[in-house]
Design an enzyme around this catalytic site. Structure first.
Site, PDB file in Angstrom:
ATOM      1  N   GLU A   1      39.908  20.576  53.033  1.00  0.00           N
ATOM      2  CA  GLU A   1      38.821  20.510  52.055  1.00  0.00           C
ATOM      3  C   GLU A   1      39.317  20.585  50.609  1.00  0.00           C
ATOM      4  OE1 GLU A   1      38.019  24.991  52.992  1.00  0.00           O
ATOM      5  OE2 GLU A   1      36.487  24.360  51.570  1.00  0.00           O
TER       6      GLU A   1
ATOM      7  N   HIS B   1      41.813  38.216  39.275  1.00  0.00           N
ATOM      8  CA  HIS B   1      43.198  38.553  39.636  1.00  0.00           C
ATOM      9  C   HIS B   1      43.385  38.318  41.134  1.00  0.00           C
ATOM     10  CE1 HIS B   1      43.662  41.373  35.883  1.00  0.00           C
ATOM     11  NE2 HIS B   1      43.440  40.109  35.571  1.00  0.00           N
TER      12      HIS B   1
ATOM     13  N   HIS C   1      37.406  34.435  35.391  1.00  0.00           N
ATOM     14  CA  HIS C   1      38.808  34.855  35.467  1.00  0.00           C
ATOM     15  C   HIS C   1      38.926  35.976  36.490  1.00  0.00           C
ATOM     16  CE1 HIS C   1      42.753  36.326  34.490  1.00  0.00           C
ATOM     17  NE2 HIS C   1      42.306  37.434  33.935  1.00  0.00           N
TER      18      HIS C   1
ATOM     19  N   GLU D   1      39.350  38.762  26.857  1.00  0.00           N
ATOM     20  CA  GLU D   1      39.657  37.342  27.067  1.00  0.00           C
ATOM     21  C   GLU D   1      38.576  36.430  26.490  1.00  0.00           C
ATOM     22  OE1 GLU D   1      42.550  36.824  27.858  1.00  0.00           O
ATOM     23  OE2 GLU D   1      43.250  38.313  29.309  1.00  0.00           O
TER      24      GLU D   1
ATOM     25  N   HIS E   1      49.582  36.744  36.752  1.00  0.00           N
ATOM     26  CA  HIS E   1      48.374  37.376  36.203  1.00  0.00           C
ATOM     27  C   HIS E   1      47.104  37.032  36.994  1.00  0.00           C
ATOM     28  CE1 HIS E   1      45.972  38.605  32.385  1.00  0.00           C
ATOM     29  NE2 HIS E   1      45.177  38.574  33.436  1.00  0.00           N
TER      30      HIS E   1
HETATM   31  P1  13P Z   1      38.922  42.919  30.050  1.00  0.00           P
HETATM   32  O1  13P Z   1      38.641  44.266  30.680  1.00  0.00           O
HETATM   33  O2  13P Z   1      39.094  43.031  28.555  1.00  0.00           O
HETATM   34  O3  13P Z   1      37.914  41.888  30.461  1.00  0.00           O
HETATM   35  O4  13P Z   1      40.355  42.454  30.571  1.00  0.00           O
HETATM   36  C1  13P Z   1      40.610  42.312  31.919  1.00  0.00           C
HETATM   37  C2  13P Z   1      41.590  41.238  32.205  1.00  0.00           C
HETATM   38  O5  13P Z   1      41.640  40.746  33.304  1.00  0.00           O
HETATM   39  C3  13P Z   1      42.500  40.767  31.120  1.00  0.00           C
HETATM   40  O6  13P Z   1      43.155  39.593  31.474  1.00  0.00           O
HETATM   41 ZN    ZN Z   2      43.257  39.313  33.654  1.00  0.00          ZN
END
Ligand code: 13P
Ligand code: ZN
Length: 275
Positions: A170, A142, A140, A116, A211
């Site tokens: 908040e 999940h 980023h 990413e 995602h």
């Molecule tokens: P990477 O292992 O390449 O960082 O990818 C993980 C991910 O969350 C892709 O969206």
């Molecule tokens: Zn991801």
């Protein structure tokens, strides 16, 4: 100074581990990047070595030319960062055109920065300009509950912002500019990076449907705290929707306006629509 002794490196490692402990980083899920300050690079300069050729980023970030970043590696597990940061992370330099990078530290057992990287760097470029240079962290993750909501709520900025604001008092104070939503796209490339960075001109949070989430902030505390706040709010909404499809009471637009006044934040009227 040793890279591993630098305060920003310690902060980076701690944030990876905090995210792992939250359950946001199954397998290699998620990635983190930090735009390193000049004085921080000066402190660790002796340990940075050119052992790599320039590599294509896969997009252009001309405003980041010559900047240095700490980034997690592609396919690396957040749960391992604290045990072996030199295997899981790298410090990279961007070339003078803003289209290539090279590794100067880390990735000692091989590997590349996160897949990413285009999204991270395009977000950094946008947020650096929008924040007058103060934003340095792109994260980023999940985040389970936020992802769950992308199967249920319309994928609209106005809906996600308003619903998540309502879940905890908040929230409008922590993310007053709101939340952007990207519909499902193939991850890891330039197209999703362009879509996300477009939203980052306006917001500090972007949700990727089915995602995860991207957050931007000034430092590790603020950026982790932002992700944590949005995800906690999503958890409350998931619990609420699991009990009932209709809320009996909630925070009203006028109550948000009163909150904004007292807490001295500006809440855009586009999110305070009558339902
Ligand atoms: P990477 O292992 O390449 O960082 O990818 C993980 C991910 O969350 C892709 O969206
Ligand atoms: Zn991801």
């Amino acid at each position: 100074m040793k890279v591993l002794d630098a305060k920003f490196v310690q902060g980076f490692i701690r944030m990876c581990n905090d995210g792992w402990e939250q359950g946001w980083h199954e397998r290699n899920g998620g990635n983190l990047s930090y735009r390193i300050k000049d004085e921080e690079i000066a402190e660790i300069r002796d340990e940075l070595k050119v052992t790599d050729n320039w590599q294509e980023i896969g997009t252009e970030v001309p405003k980041l030319a010559g900047q240095y970043f700490m980034v997690t590696g592609s396919g690396k597990y957040f749960r391992n960062v604290i045990l072996d940061p030199e295997d899981s992370c790298s410090i990279i330099e961007i070339d003078e055109t803003g289209s290539r990078y090279r590794i100067l530290w880390g990735m000692v057992n091989g590997g590349r920065p996160t897949s990413e990287l285009p999204s991270h760097l395009m977000n950094h470029e946008v947020k650096m300009a929008a924040s007058g240079g103060t934003h340095r962290v792109i994260y980023h993750a999940h985040t389970t509950n936020t992802i769950a909501l992308t199967f249920v709520l319309p994928l609209e900025d106005e809906v996600f912002t308003r619903e998540l604001w309502e879940m905890a008092t908040e929230c409008p104070v922590v993310f007053p500019s709101g939340i952007g939503v990207v519909g499902w796209m193939v991850p890891g490339g330039r197209d999703i990076a362009v879509a996300t960075s477009e939203l980052m001109k306006k917001y500090d949070v972007a949700i990727w449907a089915h995602h995860g989430m991207f957050c931007s902030g000034e430092d590790f505390d603020l950026t982790f705290g932002l992700m944590h706040t949005v995800e906690k709010s999503a958890e409350i909404l998931v619990k609420t929707l699991s009990m009932t499809s209709e809320k009996r009471q909630t925070i009203t637009p006028d109550e948000f306006r009163a909150l904004a006044k007292d807490f001295k934040v500006e809440l855009p009227e586009e999110f305070l629509y009558e339902k």
